[in-house]
Design a protein around this motif. Structure first.
Motif, PDB file in Angstrom:
ATOM      1  N   ASP A  26       1.272  10.770  -3.907  1.00 50.71           N
ATOM      2  CA  ASP A  26       1.501  10.328  -5.221  1.00 50.71           C
ATOM      3  C   ASP A  26       2.746  10.523  -5.764  1.00 50.71           C
ATOM      4  O   ASP A  26       3.095  10.649  -7.129  1.00 50.71           O
ATOM      5  N   ALA A  51       7.221  10.103   3.270  1.00 53.37           N
ATOM      6  CA  ALA A  51       5.624  10.078   2.980  1.00 53.37           C
ATOM      7  C   ALA A  51       5.216  11.184   3.895  1.00 53.37           C
ATOM      8  O   ALA A  51       6.232  11.928   4.641  1.00 53.37           O
ATOM      9  N   ASN A  60       0.512   3.975  -3.446  1.00 48.48           N
ATOM     10  CA  ASN A  60       0.199   4.963  -2.450  1.00 48.48           C
ATOM     11  C   ASN A  60      -1.028   4.966  -2.079  1.00 48.48           C
ATOM     12  O   ASN A  60      -1.996   5.903  -1.843  1.00 48.48           O
ATOM     13  N   SER A  61      -1.710   3.693  -1.534  1.00 48.18           N
ATOM     14  CA  SER A  61      -3.186   3.491  -1.179  1.00 48.18           C
ATOM     15  C   SER A  61      -3.024   4.054   0.419  1.00 48.18           C
ATOM     16  O   SER A  61      -4.095   4.493   0.832  1.00 48.18           O
ATOM     17  N   GLY A  62      -1.947   3.851   0.848  1.00 50.20           N
ATOM     18  CA  GLY A  62      -1.890   4.423   2.413  1.00 50.20           C
ATOM     19  C   GLY A  62      -2.116   3.502   3.471  1.00 50.20           C
ATOM     20  O   GLY A  62      -2.838   2.571   3.291  1.00 50.20           O
ATOM     21  N   SER A 120       0.407   8.579   3.541  1.00 48.73           N
ATOM     22  CA  SER A 120       0.571   8.607   2.163  1.00 48.73           C
ATOM     23  C   SER A 120       1.566   9.354   1.845  1.00 48.73           C
ATOM     24  O   SER A 120       2.296  10.174   2.658  1.00 48.73           O
ATOM     25  N   ASN A 121       1.826   9.393   0.394  1.00 48.88           N
ATOM     26  CA  ASN A 121       3.004  10.197  -0.015  1.00 48.88           C
ATOM     27  C   ASN A 121       2.487  11.017  -1.235  1.00 48.88           C
ATOM     28  O   ASN A 121       3.548  11.767  -2.068  1.00 48.88           O
ATOM     29  N   HIS A 130      -3.450   8.910   9.266  1.00 50.32           N
ATOM     30  CA  HIS A 130      -3.394   8.274   7.709  1.00 50.32           C
ATOM     31  C   HIS A 130      -1.942   8.801   7.025  1.00 50.32           C
ATOM     32  O   HIS A 130      -1.361   9.910   7.389  1.00 50.32           O
ATOM     33  N   ARG A 178       0.780  -1.345  -0.004  1.00 54.97           N
ATOM     34  CA  ARG A 178       0.131   0.124   0.061  1.00 54.97           C
ATOM     35  C   ARG A 178       0.959   1.224   0.122  1.00 54.97           C
ATOM     36  O   ARG A 178       0.195   2.592  -0.225  1.00 54.97           O
ATOM     37  N   LEU A 179       1.916   1.143   0.275  1.00 61.98           N
ATOM     38  CA  LEU A 179       3.055   2.471   0.359  1.00 61.98           C
ATOM     39  C   LEU A 179       4.446   1.978   0.395  1.00 61.98           C
ATOM     40  O   LEU A 179       5.038   1.116   1.165  1.00 61.98           O
TER      41      LEU A 179
END
Length: 209
Positions: free
Chosen positions: A188, A157, A193-195, A185-186, A183, A151-152
């Motif tokens: 994109d 990030a 990058n679903s996180g 994430s980066n 949460h 996911r990441l």
């Protein structure tokens, strides 16, 4: 030396500093929070993966303004998260992904890794009683993750946090209890990058300097 011994020395040092201050205009809070969080709970509970962590936060809160029962604080939280992670649904790694069979085998194993964050945010606090307050916290900051997941991507990030908490002040010591949603994430900058998401509880002690 054990971690709890370092923490004891830290609290004694900060308490000594706070006790020696003579100024009554105390705008700075410094302390530590410890907590636990998980993706697998009644709030989130994505069946595709497990994401559990416990964490240690060094907190610095600075009073920006105060009016009636309201306070507005700047907060800085360097933190380390100790993560346990596992992919539950191997179909999340699609066949069109290069080396998908090897990645499925890797990600479906239980793994442990660390995340290092530096969150910066705002606390809006309301005094319910003289020494008891509630607050809302929002913060965001850079994060470094030590491992890839489905996911990441590992490395750089962002860590986004929304918190709801309560504080009880006794003289110069503040006891803190907080519920948080987080949460990662980066934006994109890299794929995947679903996180990761988690919800948890943390508590701590701060000293008013």
């Amino acid at each position: 030396m054990k971690l709890h011994v370092y923490l004891l020395y830290f609290f004694l040092f900060i308490y000594h500093i706070s006790s020696s201050q003579e100024s009554k205009n105390h705008r700075l809070l410094i302390g530590l929070n410890y907590g636990q969080a998980s993706q697998n709970n009644f709030i989130l509970n994505d069946p595709d993966y497990t994401y559990d962590n416990h964490f240690l936060k060094f907190q610095v809160n600075y009073l920006l303004s105060e009016k009636n029962r309201w306070k507005y604080e700047l907060t800085i939280e360097p933190s380390i998260y100790f993560v346990k992670y596992q992919l539950l649904n191997e179909q999340f790694v699609r066949p069109e992904t290069p080396n998908y069979l090897e990645l499925r085998e890797l990600y479906t194993q239980k793994r442990s890794f660390n995340e290092y964050t530096l969150n910066l945010g705002i606390i809006v606090r309301y005094a319910l009683f003289k020494n008891f307050s509630s607050y809302v916290q929002g913060s965001v900051g850079p994060m470094i993750s030590a491992a890839d997941t489905e996911r990441l991507k590992k490395g750089f990030a962002f860590s986004d946090i929304l918190g709801l908490g309560f504080s009880w002040k006794q003289k110069r010591i503040v006891f803190d209890l907080r519920f948080t949603l987080r949460h990662n994430s980066n934006l994109d900058f890299a794929t995947p990058n679903s996180g990761h998401n988690s919800a948890g509880i943390e508590s701590g002690i701060l000293f008013n300097l």
